[in-house]
Design a protein around this motif. Structure first.
Motif, PDB file in Angstrom:
ATOM      1  N   UNK A  81      16.294   0.819  -6.523  1.00 46.36           N
ATOM      2  CA  UNK A  81      15.331   1.191  -5.588  1.00 46.36           C
ATOM      3  C   UNK A  81      14.310   1.965  -6.180  1.00 46.36           C
ATOM      4  N   UNK A  82      13.114   1.396  -5.943  1.00 50.28           N
ATOM      5  CA  UNK A  82      11.873   1.975  -6.560  1.00 50.28           C
ATOM      6  C   UNK A  82      10.923   2.643  -5.218  1.00 50.28           C
ATOM      7  N   UNK A  83      11.326   3.849  -4.938  1.00 49.40           N
ATOM      8  CA  UNK A  83      10.876   4.450  -3.667  1.00 49.40           C
ATOM      9  C   UNK A  83       9.371   5.076  -4.048  1.00 49.40           C
ATOM     10  N   UNK A  84       8.581   4.640  -3.283  1.00 47.61           N
ATOM     11  CA  UNK A  84       7.134   5.222  -3.621  1.00 47.61           C
ATOM     12  C   UNK A  84       6.762   5.987  -2.535  1.00 47.61           C
ATOM     13  N   UNK A  85       5.772   6.971  -2.721  1.00 49.15           N
ATOM     14  CA  UNK A  85       5.357   7.895  -1.887  1.00 49.15           C
ATOM     15  C   UNK A  85       3.774   8.247  -2.359  1.00 49.15           C
ATOM     16  N   UNK A  86       3.044   8.399  -1.219  1.00 51.46           N
ATOM     17  CA  UNK A  86       1.570   9.028  -1.515  1.00 51.46           C
ATOM     18  C   UNK A  86       1.307   9.841  -0.433  1.00 51.46           C
ATOM     19  N   UNK A  90      -6.025  10.817   5.724  1.00 50.54           N
ATOM     20  CA  UNK A  90      -7.031   9.734   6.412  1.00 50.54           C
ATOM     21  C   UNK A  90      -6.000   8.904   7.241  1.00 50.54           C
ATOM     22  N   UNK A  91      -5.928   8.695   8.537  1.00 51.51           N
ATOM     23  CA  UNK A  91      -5.349   8.189   9.314  1.00 51.51           C
ATOM     24  C   UNK A  91      -5.848   6.823   9.290  1.00 51.51           C
ATOM     25  N   UNK A  92      -6.789   6.302   9.266  1.00 45.89           N
ATOM     26  CA  UNK A  92      -7.397   5.147   9.278  1.00 45.89           C
ATOM     27  C   UNK A  92      -7.147   4.303   7.878  1.00 45.89           C
ATOM     28  N   UNK A  93      -7.338   4.785   6.672  1.00 48.11           N
ATOM     29  CA  UNK A  93      -7.170   4.168   5.457  1.00 48.11           C
ATOM     30  C   UNK A  93      -6.503   4.557   4.430  1.00 48.11           C
ATOM     31  N   UNK A  94      -5.538   5.880   4.872  1.00 42.93           N
ATOM     32  CA  UNK A  94      -4.830   6.537   3.727  1.00 42.93           C
ATOM     33  C   UNK A  94      -3.764   5.587   3.262  1.00 42.93           C
ATOM     34  N   UNK A  95      -3.394   4.600   3.986  1.00 46.09           N
ATOM     35  CA  UNK A  95      -2.372   3.785   3.241  1.00 46.09           C
ATOM     36  C   UNK A  95      -2.723   2.976   2.333  1.00 46.09           C
ATOM     37  N   UNK A  96      -3.994   2.702   1.806  1.00 44.02           N
ATOM     38  CA  UNK A  96      -4.758   1.779   1.010  1.00 44.02           C
ATOM     39  C   UNK A  96      -3.944   1.941  -0.375  1.00 44.02           C
ATOM     40  N   UNK A  97      -4.245   3.268  -0.825  1.00 45.23           N
ATOM     41  CA  UNK A  97      -3.787   3.726  -2.284  1.00 45.23           C
ATOM     42  C   UNK A  97      -2.459   3.443  -2.389  1.00 45.23           C
ATOM     43  N   UNK A  98      -1.499   3.546  -1.271  1.00 45.56           N
ATOM     44  CA  UNK A  98      -0.116   3.418  -1.139  1.00 45.56           C
ATOM     45  C   UNK A  98       0.277   1.832  -1.670  1.00 45.56           C
ATOM     46  N   UNK A  99      -0.315   1.082  -0.854  1.00 40.47           N
ATOM     47  CA  UNK A  99      -0.179  -0.237  -1.237  1.00 40.47           C
ATOM     48  C   UNK A  99      -0.556  -0.567  -2.315  1.00 40.47           C
TER      49      UNK A  99
END
Length: 162
Positions: A81-86, A90-99
């Motif tokens: 399992x490769x668990x990843x967290x960032x 930023x509520x609108x685009x904070x997920x981009x670096x995570x993806x």
């Protein structure tokens, strides 16, 4: 060779890839200040913290751990399992670096198998991003099955001539 040894060596591989691929890693976090660009790689579990400031210091992080081990007559394998967290407020685009980080890991594992000429990724990787997110952290994981060396059976012989 144990499942934990596999996790340790693949984590070391990811650390080396991060160090060798500074430019590629920086493109993941192109809009972040330098202090959040250090990707930490842990084996086992992410250290427990209680405050958002402590969470922010741990991120971004990759945690590699053995999830299950299967032993059959055809061979042995470990599901890692490769668990990843960032961390991004930023509520609108904070997920981009995570993806982007998930994709970077996926690319490195798929394009370098067998890793260190020892750990062969079987079949494919599965990426999961749960709907519920621990905002301002973003979290998900990849799962992959790696071949382990098969333990050999020991046959005892009666050396007494019977």
């Amino acid at each position: 060779m144990t499942p934990l040894q596999c996790a340790n060596e693949i984590a070391a591989f990811l650390r080396n890839e991060i160090a060798a691929d500074e430019e590629g890693v920086q493109t993941i976090f192109f809009d972040k200040p330098p202090e959040t660009e250090d990707i930490r790689v842990f084996v086992g579990f992410l250290p427990r913290v209680s405050t958002n400031e402590e969470k922010k210091k741990l991120c971004p992080a990759i945690v590699v751990r053995p999830e299950t081990v299967s032993d059959t007559d055809e061979g042995s394998s470990v599901k890692l399992l490769f668990s990843v967290t960032t961390y991004d407020e930023d509520e609108e685009s904070g997920y981009i670096s995570f993806y982007n980080l998930l994709e970077w890991i996926r690319f490195k594992l798929l394009s370098n198998s067998p890793i260190d000429e020892r750990w062969n990724l079987q079949d494919s990787l599965e990426t999961v991003v749960p709907d519920e997110q621990p905002f301002p952290q973003w979290w998900g994981y990849l799962e992959g099955i790696f071949t382990l060396p098969q333990p050999r059976k020991t046959y005892w012989r009666n050396l007494g001539g019977r």
